[in-house]
Write a protein that holds these residues in place. Structure first.
Motif, short mmCIF file in Angstrom:
data_model
loop_
_atom_site.label_atom_id
_atom_site.label_comp_id
_atom_site.label_asym_id
_atom_site.label_seq_id
_atom_site.Cartn_x
_atom_site.Cartn_y
_atom_site.Cartn_z
N LEU A 17 0.86 -1.05 0.14
CA LEU A 17 -0.05 -0.03 0.18
C LEU A 17 0.85 1.22 -0.08
CD1 LEU A 17 -2.63 -0.30 2.60
CD2 LEU A 17 -2.94 -0.82 0.30
N ARG A 18 0.41 2.34 -0.63
CA ARG A 18 0.87 3.73 -0.42
C ARG A 18 -0.07 4.46 0.51
NH1 ARG A 18 4.61 7.14 -3.24
NH2 ARG A 18 5.06 5.19 -4.59
N VAL A 19 0.58 4.97 1.54
CA VAL A 19 -0.17 5.65 2.45
C VAL A 19 0.35 7.20 2.39
CG1 VAL A 19 -0.95 6.02 4.85
CG2 VAL A 19 -0.66 3.76 3.92
N THR A 20 -0.54 8.05 1.96
CA THR A 20 -0.22 9.41 1.96
C THR A 20 -0.64 10.04 3.45
OG1 THR A 20 -0.80 9.40 -0.45
CG2 THR A 20 -0.49 11.69 0.85
N LEU A 21 0.38 10.95 3.97
CA LEU A 21 0.20 11.38 5.32
C LEU A 21 -0.33 12.97 5.11
CD1 LEU A 21 3.16 9.58 7.15
CD2 LEU A 21 0.73 8.99 7.07
N HIS A 22 -0.59 13.50 6.52
CA HIS A 22 -1.23 14.68 6.56
C HIS A 22 -0.05 15.87 5.92
CE1 HIS A 22 -2.83 18.55 8.06
NE2 HIS A 22 -3.94 17.81 7.89
N ASP A 23 1.31 15.55 6.44
CA ASP A 23 2.43 16.69 6.03
C ASP A 23 2.87 16.37 4.73
OD1 ASP A 23 3.67 14.02 6.42
OD2 ASP A 23 5.04 14.63 8.00
N ARG A 75 -0.51 6.56 12.72
CA ARG A 75 -1.68 6.94 13.44
C ARG A 75 -2.64 7.34 12.44
NH1 ARG A 75 -2.82 9.02 18.58
NH2 ARG A 75 -4.09 10.58 18.50
N GLY A 76 -3.65 6.98 12.66
CA GLY A 76 -4.70 7.01 11.87
C GLY A 76 -5.10 8.60 11.66
N GLU A 77 -4.70 9.46 12.60
CA GLU A 77 -5.41 10.87 12.48
C GLU A 77 -4.45 11.32 11.37
OE1 GLU A 77 -3.93 13.43 15.67
OE2 GLU A 77 -6.12 13.12 16.26
N ASN A 78 -3.23 10.63 11.01
CA ASN A 78 -2.25 11.48 10.10
C ASN A 78 -2.68 10.97 8.71
OD1 ASN A 78 -1.03 12.99 11.88
ND2 ASN A 78 0.21 11.38 12.67
N VAL A 79 -3.40 9.86 8.57
CA VAL A 79 -3.47 9.32 7.24
C VAL A 79 -4.69 10.10 6.53
CG1 VAL A 79 -4.37 7.30 5.94
CG2 VAL A 79 -2.96 6.89 8.08
N VAL A 80 -4.18 10.46 5.08
CA VAL A 80 -5.08 11.07 4.29
C VAL A 80 -5.71 10.21 3.12
CG1 VAL A 80 -4.97 12.85 2.54
CG2 VAL A 80 -3.68 13.31 4.45
N SER A 81 -4.78 9.29 2.61
CA SER A 81 -5.41 8.35 1.68
C SER A 81 -4.53 7.37 1.58
CB SER A 81 -5.44 9.12 0.29
OG SER A 81 -3.85 9.46 -0.30
N LEU A 82 -5.23 6.02 1.04
CA LEU A 82 -4.51 4.95 0.77
C LEU A 82 -4.60 4.41 -0.78
CD1 LEU A 82 -6.08 2.61 3.83
CD2 LEU A 82 -3.93 3.78 3.65
N ALA A 83 -3.58 3.90 -1.11
CA ALA A 83 -3.52 3.30 -2.48
C ALA A 83 -2.91 1.90 -2.73
CB ALA A 83 -3.05 4.44 -3.59
N VAL A 84 -3.72 1.02 -3.39
CA VAL A 84 -2.90 -0.32 -3.27
C VAL A 84 -1.91 -0.12 -4.61
CG1 VAL A 84 -3.15 -2.73 -4.09
CG2 VAL A 84 -4.93 -1.34 -2.97
N GLU A 85 -0.46 -0.46 -3.88
CA GLU A 85 0.73 -0.27 -5.08
C GLU A 85 0.88 -1.65 -5.61
OE1 GLU A 85 3.73 1.88 -5.55
OE2 GLU A 85 1.89 3.22 -5.10
N GLY A 86 0.52 -2.81 -5.05
CA GLY A 86 0.80 -4.17 -5.66
C GLY A 86 0.09 -5.35 -4.86
N PRO A 87 -0.18 -6.47 -5.51
CA PRO A 87 -0.86 -7.55 -4.96
C PRO A 87 0.05 -8.18 -3.87
CG PRO A 87 0.30 -8.22 -7.03
CD PRO A 87 0.44 -6.91 -6.88
N PRO A 88 -0.40 -9.06 -2.94
CA PRO A 88 0.35 -9.75 -1.99
C PRO A 88 1.06 -10.50 -2.62
CG PRO A 88 -1.98 -10.64 -1.97
CD PRO A 88 -1.94 -9.35 -3.06
N PRO A 89 2.34 -10.64 -1.82
CA PRO A 89 3.45 -11.52 -2.44
C PRO A 89 3.03 -13.15 -2.56
CG PRO A 89 3.84 -11.03 -0.24
CD PRO A 89 2.78 -10.26 -0.67
N PRO A 90 3.38 -13.86 -3.54
CA PRO A 90 2.96 -15.48 -3.49
C PRO A 90 3.36 -15.79 -2.12
CG PRO A 90 5.09 -14.95 -4.92
CD PRO A 90 4.43 -13.40 -4.37
#
Length: 163
Positions: A17-23, A75-90
């Motif tokens: 996952l790519r997580v974008t933070l507030h800052d 911390r969930g308070e700082n999370v702005v967005s989530l994006a899937v970068e890739g599937p789980p590893p085999p």
């Protein structure tokens, strides 16, 4: 909770996952866990920061810095967005031998297995006869009551020693 956010996030566990933070930072890692506050746990995480520097003129120069973080809790308070970068590893489960009925054996803890199971002697220190003073005596005889002596239970004030 079939349509709640928790069940939607659950399907992305072990994905990259790519997580974008507030800052403005972006953290990319393997999604391991979350809770009701959207606190996230990522493993093998890397941080990406975009730095803007001003040159002599008004032209802005942007560069991205990458830093390895490892296991992180966001911390969930700082999370702005989530994006899937890739599937789980085999999964490693496909590489291993498939499970099924078999014989369970103890690890042994360093004791070699018996060579001839029909002539099996008890392990050293555990003879065939019971040892006096070790283990319980079973049930108390009838009439004993099974009560501890006075002063040995809870709530009894300590008694002064006899003189």
């Amino acid at each position: 909770m079939p349509n709640s956010k928790g069940s939607k996030l659950l399907r992305y566990v072990e994905h990259r996952l790519r997580v974008t933070l507030h800052d403005g930072r972006a953290i990319v890692g393997t999604f391991l866990a979350f809770d009701k506050h959207l606190n996230l746990v990522l493993s093998d995480a890397e941080e990406f920061r975009t730095l803007k520097s001003k040159g002599g003129s008004a032209i802005l120069e942007e560069r991205t810095e990458k830093r390895s973080l490892g296991l992180v809790l966001l911390r969930g308070e700082n999370v702005v967005s989530l994006a899937v970068e890739g599937p789980p590893p085999p999964s490693a489960m496909g590489v291993l031998t498939p499970g099924g009925p078999g014989v369970a054996r103890g690890a042994g803890r360093g004791v070699p297995p018996p060579t001839n199971p029909s002539n099996r002697a008890p392990p050293v220190g555990l003879g065939a006869a019971p040892v006096h003073g070790v283990g319980g005596g079973g049930m108390p005889p009838p009439g004993a009551g099974g009560m501890p002596p006075m002063g040995m239970g809870r709530g009894m004030p300590p008694q002064p020693p006899p003189y």
